[in-house]
Design a protein around this motif. Structure first.
Motif, short mmCIF file in Angstrom:
data_model
loop_
_atom_site.label_atom_id
_atom_site.label_comp_id
_atom_site.label_asym_id
_atom_site.label_seq_id
_atom_site.Cartn_x
_atom_site.Cartn_y
_atom_site.Cartn_z
N GLU A 266 0.83 -1.20 0.00
CA GLU A 266 0.00 0.00 0.00
C GLU A 266 0.86 1.25 0.00
OE1 GLU A 266 -2.35 -0.38 3.48
OE2 GLU A 266 -3.68 -1.93 2.63
N ASN A 267 2.03 1.17 0.63
CA ASN A 267 2.93 2.32 0.75
C ASN A 267 4.25 2.02 0.04
OD1 ASN A 267 1.10 3.72 2.56
ND2 ASN A 267 1.76 2.27 4.13
N ARG A 268 4.99 3.06 -0.23
CA ARG A 268 6.30 2.91 -0.86
C ARG A 268 7.24 2.13 0.06
NH1 ARG A 268 7.65 6.13 -5.21
NH2 ARG A 268 5.98 7.51 -5.93
N PHE A 269 8.11 1.34 -0.53
CA PHE A 269 9.08 0.60 0.25
C PHE A 269 10.41 0.57 -0.49
CE2 PHE A 269 6.82 -2.50 -2.39
CZ PHE A 269 7.86 -3.24 -2.96
N SER A 270 11.44 0.17 0.22
CA SER A 270 12.77 0.00 -0.37
C SER A 270 13.14 -1.47 -0.35
CB SER A 270 13.82 0.82 0.39
OG SER A 270 13.57 2.20 0.26
N ILE A 271 14.13 -1.82 -1.15
CA ILE A 271 14.60 -3.20 -1.21
C ILE A 271 16.10 -3.24 -0.92
CG2 ILE A 271 12.83 -4.01 -2.83
CD1 ILE A 271 14.95 -3.65 -5.07
N GLN A 272 16.55 -4.37 -0.40
CA GLN A 272 17.98 -4.59 -0.23
C GLN A 272 18.41 -5.66 -1.23
OE1 GLN A 272 20.92 -4.97 3.46
NE2 GLN A 272 19.52 -6.69 3.37
N VAL A 273 19.44 -5.35 -2.00
CA VAL A 273 19.94 -6.24 -3.05
C VAL A 273 21.41 -6.53 -2.76
CG1 VAL A 273 20.28 -6.53 -5.52
CG2 VAL A 273 18.30 -5.25 -4.69
N ASP A 274 21.71 -7.74 -2.30
CA ASP A 274 23.09 -8.11 -1.95
C ASP A 274 23.76 -7.06 -1.07
OD1 ASP A 274 23.07 -10.58 -3.16
OD2 ASP A 274 24.03 -9.91 -5.01
N GLY A 275 23.01 -6.54 -0.09
CA GLY A 275 23.59 -5.61 0.87
C GLY A 275 23.41 -4.15 0.56
N ASP A 276 22.96 -3.79 -0.65
CA ASP A 276 22.73 -2.39 -1.02
C ASP A 276 21.24 -2.10 -1.06
OD1 ASP A 276 25.45 -1.55 -1.44
OD2 ASP A 276 25.45 -2.85 -3.20
N VAL A 277 20.86 -0.90 -0.63
CA VAL A 277 19.45 -0.53 -0.53
C VAL A 277 19.07 0.41 -1.67
CG1 VAL A 277 17.73 0.65 0.89
CG2 VAL A 277 19.41 -0.86 1.97
N PHE A 278 17.91 0.13 -2.29
CA PHE A 278 17.40 0.93 -3.40
C PHE A 278 15.90 1.18 -3.20
CE2 PHE A 278 20.84 -1.71 -5.11
CZ PHE A 278 21.68 -0.74 -5.66
N PRO A 279 15.38 2.33 -3.67
CA PRO A 279 13.93 2.55 -3.63
C PRO A 279 13.22 1.68 -4.65
CG PRO A 279 15.03 4.34 -4.81
CD PRO A 279 16.11 3.48 -4.24
N SER A 280 11.97 1.31 -4.33
CA SER A 280 11.22 0.44 -5.23
C SER A 280 9.88 0.99 -5.65
CB SER A 280 11.01 -0.93 -4.55
OG SER A 280 10.31 -1.80 -5.40
N GLY A 281 9.36 1.99 -4.94
CA GLY A 281 7.98 2.41 -5.18
C GLY A 281 7.04 1.53 -4.39
N LYS A 282 5.90 1.18 -4.98
CA LYS A 282 4.90 0.35 -4.29
C LYS A 282 4.87 -1.09 -4.79
CE LYS A 282 1.78 4.18 -3.16
NZ LYS A 282 0.38 4.68 -3.25
N SER A 283 5.78 -1.44 -5.70
CA SER A 283 5.79 -2.82 -6.19
C SER A 283 7.13 -3.15 -6.81
CB SER A 283 4.67 -3.05 -7.21
OG SER A 283 4.93 -2.32 -8.40
#
Length: 300
Positions: A266-283
């Motif tokens: 429902e809300n924006r979230f971030s993802i962690q990819v092999d230790g690095d964090v990136f914004p993802s939006g809502k999906s």
């Protein structure tokens, strides 16, 4: 043609990568391998060197952590449509987690040099995650996650002044875990492949290890052309610590397997990819490039 280009990220593992240089060069020489060593200055320089060495070397030996390995994989795959044959990759783990190295069965520098000398390679899967906002694709070799993976990463970065480092130290990691539940962001309300729930951690695994050694998906393999999903629904740090202790003791978490996952919120979230964090939006959508890279491996 130079046999092996040794590309070192000297900052990995708090300087551990730079200190490994002489031992690694000694083992390469003992194995009879011709090599050249390159010390990178920053990420941009590393990308340029990987690109240049791919033109003239049979092997690229990356010395660093999981982030360095991901950068190398990304650069090579970007060239895959332009070259008939890509060089093979070898990974020497000098970071704080080294989950990818363990997944490949590499036991140390001498073992790695023997694998290169004997041309022992496996065709490694590479995960991908496509985010909604911004519209980007990120590759991963070990895992991608959201929820606790991102929150604990940020809490550790806030207290240590570092970012993008996996949770490899138990004491600061446990303290960061407690702070991660202090707000109202966890557990997150998410929909995963059409199924809704509240989750503290969503981890999509290409290999078995997560966060510096936790075997949360023990049957996952970087050679099986699929991804394993782990969903954790704990509602506070005590329950999460209990779950982690259970994993260390050999208890298995529920794991689902597929070749693609769709995650929505429902809300924006971030993802962690092999230790690095990136914004993802809502999906985001997560999938796998099967057998995408040739890598030095004791298994697969």
């Amino acid at each position: 043609m130079t046999q092996v280009a040794v590309i070192i990220n000297p900052a990995a593992g708090g300087g551990r990568a730079g200190r490994c240089r002489h031992r690694l060069e000694k083992d390469l020489g003992r194995s009879g391998l011709g090599f050249t060593t390159i010390i990178t200055r920053d990420e941009t320089h590393m990308r340029r060197q990987i690109h240049a060495c791919a033109e003239r070397c049979a092997w690229l030996l990356i010395v660093g952590g999981d982030t360095s390995f991901r950068i190398a994989a990304t650069e090579l795959l970007l060239q895959s449509g332009k070259r008939k044959e890509l060089p093979s990759l070898a990974f020497f783990g000098a970071g704080s987690a080294n989950d990818v190295v363990h997944a490949l069965g590499i036991r140390g520098s001498r073992h790695l040099c023997e694998l290169i000398r004997d041309d022992r390679v496996g065709r490694m899967d590479v995960g991908w995650v496509r985010t909604e906002s911004p519209r980007e694709e990120h590759l991963f070799l070990g895992s991608m996650s959201l929820g606790l993976g991102v929150r604990v990463n940020r809490e550790m970065a806030r207290t240590r002044g570092q970012s993008g480092r996996p949770v490899a130290a138990w004491i600061p990691g446990a303290a960061a875990l407690r702070r991660a539940f202090a707000g109202n962001e966890l557990p997150m309300r998410l929909t995963v492949n059409g199924r809704s729930g509240r989750y503290s951690l969503v981890a999509v695994m290409n290999g078995p290890r997560y966060a510096g050694g936790l075997r949360i998906a023990p049957d996952a393999s970087v050679f099986d052309h699929r991804l394993d999903l782990v969903l954790l629904s704990t509602r506070g740090w005590p329950g999460t610590m209990v779950a982690a202790a259970g994993v260390v003791a050999g208890r298995r978490l529920p794991v689902e397997t597929a070749d693609e996952w769709r995650i929505e919120a429902e809300n924006r979230f971030s993802i962690q990819v092999d230790g690095d964090v990136f914004p993802s939006g809502k999906s985001c959508t997560v999938g796998v490039h099967a057998a995408a890279l040739k890598v030095a491996a004791a298994r697969g």
